[in-house]
Write an enzyme that holds these catalytic residues in place. Sequence first.
Site, PDB file in Angstrom:
ATOM      1  N   ARG A 174      -6.772   2.681  11.334  1.00  0.00           N
ATOM      2  CA  ARG A 174      -6.480   1.266  11.502  1.00  0.00           C
ATOM      3  C   ARG A 174      -7.458   0.584  12.450  1.00  0.00           C
ATOM      4  O   ARG A 174      -7.411  -0.634  12.608  1.00  0.00           O
ATOM      5  CB  ARG A 174      -5.100   1.132  12.133  1.00  0.00           C
ATOM      6  CG  ARG A 174      -3.976   0.820  11.184  1.00  0.00           C
ATOM      7  CD  ARG A 174      -2.705   0.815  12.006  1.00  0.00           C
ATOM      8  NE  ARG A 174      -1.662   0.036  11.414  1.00  0.00           N
ATOM      9  CZ  ARG A 174      -0.850   0.467  10.474  1.00  0.00           C
ATOM     10  NH1 ARG A 174      -0.981   1.679   9.967  1.00  0.00           N
ATOM     11  NH2 ARG A 174       0.107  -0.301  10.013  1.00  0.00           N
ATOM     12  N   ARG A 213       1.618  -7.967  13.551  1.00  0.00           N
ATOM     13  CA  ARG A 213       0.996  -6.919  12.730  1.00  0.00           C
ATOM     14  C   ARG A 213      -0.154  -7.493  11.896  1.00  0.00           C
ATOM     15  O   ARG A 213      -1.193  -6.848  11.725  1.00  0.00           O
ATOM     16  CB  ARG A 213       2.042  -6.237  11.853  1.00  0.00           C
ATOM     17  CG  ARG A 213       2.887  -5.239  12.674  1.00  0.00           C
ATOM     18  CD  ARG A 213       4.262  -4.977  12.083  1.00  0.00           C
ATOM     19  NE  ARG A 213       4.225  -4.492  10.740  1.00  0.00           N
ATOM     20  CZ  ARG A 213       5.175  -4.757   9.815  1.00  0.00           C
ATOM     21  NH1 ARG A 213       6.209  -5.502  10.124  1.00  0.00           N
ATOM     22  NH2 ARG A 213       5.069  -4.259   8.615  1.00  0.00           N
ATOM     23  N   ARG A 227      11.423  -7.783   2.122  1.00  0.00           N
ATOM     24  CA  ARG A 227      11.648  -6.360   2.445  1.00  0.00           C
ATOM     25  C   ARG A 227      12.584  -6.227   3.657  1.00  0.00           C
ATOM     26  O   ARG A 227      13.407  -5.327   3.707  1.00  0.00           O
ATOM     27  CB  ARG A 227      10.308  -5.679   2.742  1.00  0.00           C
ATOM     28  CG  ARG A 227      10.451  -4.194   3.042  1.00  0.00           C
ATOM     29  CD  ARG A 227       9.105  -3.505   3.113  1.00  0.00           C
ATOM     30  NE  ARG A 227       8.402  -3.794   4.345  1.00  0.00           N
ATOM     31  CZ  ARG A 227       7.150  -3.425   4.593  1.00  0.00           C
ATOM     32  NH1 ARG A 227       6.455  -2.755   3.674  1.00  0.00           N
ATOM     33  NH2 ARG A 227       6.579  -3.701   5.743  1.00  0.00           N
ATOM     34  N   ARG A 287      13.949  -2.890   7.923  1.00  0.00           N
ATOM     35  CA  ARG A 287      13.019  -2.226   8.844  1.00  0.00           C
ATOM     36  C   ARG A 287      12.971  -3.000  10.154  1.00  0.00           C
ATOM     37  O   ARG A 287      12.838  -4.217  10.142  1.00  0.00           O
ATOM     38  CB  ARG A 287      11.626  -2.165   8.199  1.00  0.00           C
ATOM     39  CG  ARG A 287      11.148  -0.745   8.001  1.00  0.00           C
ATOM     40  CD  ARG A 287       9.846  -0.711   7.287  1.00  0.00           C
ATOM     41  NE  ARG A 287       8.723  -1.101   8.135  1.00  0.00           N
ATOM     42  CZ  ARG A 287       7.456  -0.913   7.806  1.00  0.00           C
ATOM     43  NH1 ARG A 287       7.160  -0.331   6.655  1.00  0.00           N
ATOM     44  NH2 ARG A 287       6.489  -1.280   8.598  1.00  0.00           N
ATOM     45  N   LYS A 347       0.822  -1.224   0.000  1.00  0.00           N
ATOM     46  CA  LYS A 347       0.000   0.000   0.000  1.00  0.00           C
ATOM     47  C   LYS A 347       0.852   1.269   0.000  1.00  0.00           C
ATOM     48  O   LYS A 347       0.454   2.255  -0.594  1.00  0.00           O
ATOM     49  CB  LYS A 347      -1.062  -0.024   1.088  1.00  0.00           C
ATOM     50  CG  LYS A 347      -0.587   0.063   2.493  1.00  0.00           C
ATOM     51  CD  LYS A 347      -1.766  -0.082   3.447  1.00  0.00           C
ATOM     52  CE  LYS A 347      -1.277  -0.542   4.802  1.00  0.00           C
ATOM     53  NZ  LYS A 347      -0.210   0.256   5.407  1.00  0.00           N
TER      54      LYS A 347
HETATM   55  P1  ADP Z   1       2.586  -1.761   7.994  1.00  0.00           P
HETATM   56  O1  ADP Z   1       1.327  -1.354   7.294  1.00  0.00           O
HETATM   57  O2  ADP Z   1       3.509  -2.544   7.118  1.00  0.00           O
HETATM   58  O3  ADP Z   1       2.362  -2.415   9.322  1.00  0.00           O
HETATM   59  P2  ADP Z   1       3.232   1.087   8.596  1.00  0.00           P
HETATM   60  O4  ADP Z   1       4.437   1.763   8.076  1.00  0.00           O
HETATM   61  O5  ADP Z   1       1.912   1.537   8.088  1.00  0.00           O
HETATM   62  O6  ADP Z   1       3.470  -0.468   8.314  1.00  0.00           O
HETATM   63  O7  ADP Z   1       3.203   1.168  10.206  1.00  0.00           O
HETATM   64  C1  ADP Z   1       4.309   0.806  10.990  1.00  0.00           C
HETATM   65  C2  ADP Z   1       3.968   0.914  12.473  1.00  0.00           C
HETATM   66  O8  ADP Z   1       3.621   2.272  12.806  1.00  0.00           O
HETATM   67  C3  ADP Z   1       2.765   0.102  12.939  1.00  0.00           C
HETATM   68  O9  ADP Z   1       3.087  -1.253  13.206  1.00  0.00           O
HETATM   69  C4  ADP Z   1       2.370   0.870  14.214  1.00  0.00           C
HETATM   70  O10 ADP Z   1       3.234   0.574  15.285  1.00  0.00           O
HETATM   71  C5  ADP Z   1       2.609   2.308  13.806  1.00  0.00           C
HETATM   72  N1  ADP Z   1       1.381   2.922  13.225  1.00  0.00           N
HETATM   73  C6  ADP Z   1       1.225   3.354  11.943  1.00  0.00           C
HETATM   74  N2  ADP Z   1      -0.006   3.844  11.747  1.00  0.00           N
HETATM   75  C7  ADP Z   1      -0.663   3.709  12.925  1.00  0.00           C
HETATM   76  C8  ADP Z   1      -1.981   4.016  13.377  1.00  0.00           C
HETATM   77  N3  ADP Z   1      -2.890   4.533  12.553  1.00  0.00           N
HETATM   78  N4  ADP Z   1      -2.300   3.745  14.664  1.00  0.00           N
HETATM   79  C9  ADP Z   1      -1.415   3.201  15.501  1.00  0.00           C
HETATM   80  N5  ADP Z   1      -0.156   2.876  15.150  1.00  0.00           N
HETATM   81  C10 ADP Z   1       0.226   3.118  13.889  1.00  0.00           C
END
Ligand code: ADP
Length: 197
Positions: free
Chosen positions: A89, A145, A128, A134, A14
Amino acid sequence: MARLIILGPPGSGKGTQAEHIARHFRIPAISTGDLFRTHVRQKTELGAEASAYMDHGEFVPDHVTTAMLRQRLDEDDAGEGFLLDGYPRTVIQVAALDEMLTDRGQALDAALALTVDDHELLDRMLRRAQEQGRSDDTAPVIRRRLELYREHTRPVLEAYSNRGILLTVNGSGEREAITEAAIAAIEGALAKKAVGA
Ligand code: ADP
């Protein structure tokens, strides 16, 4: 001008799709994950608060996330539209976003969901991990996750589906073909909205 959300499990691509789709619609792609990673890199207070959660694959608490997003949506480039990646989320975040947009007299045009099967997701994320390193791309954290996605983010898709603004695109295959399918779906929804259908 468009106000959009992209949804999909971790590893669904995404972030990459968000960049390309946002460029097409000339709107900023706003990724809460990227915003957090920038804060962590810059060692801000917010970054310090977020990093332990991120490293364990847990959600960062809403008061931190929502404050950060509110600030980002107030920047000039987001005034005419945006593509949100990684937010909302949870259904609680859906309500928080509704409130932010209502305060601004704005509304969402569409929510795009990318679908990819679990097997492929895991493969992509482990790849990745090797390429980008990461800190949250390790097997146990990835599993967590995915679990949180199933439990808390699937209901977000349902919420937007109930509002009639959910678009679903298959996220497996060539990057360009997926981008094209996503853009076509969004343009279809925007056109329908413009004629008041
Ligand atoms: P992915 O979709 O691969 O899990 P992201 O880069 O979107 O990766 O998010 C990485 C981390 O950032 C999440 O695992 C969480 O810890 C935090 N995070 C991102 N967006 C949110 C959100 N909307 N609410 C809470 N935590 C978030």
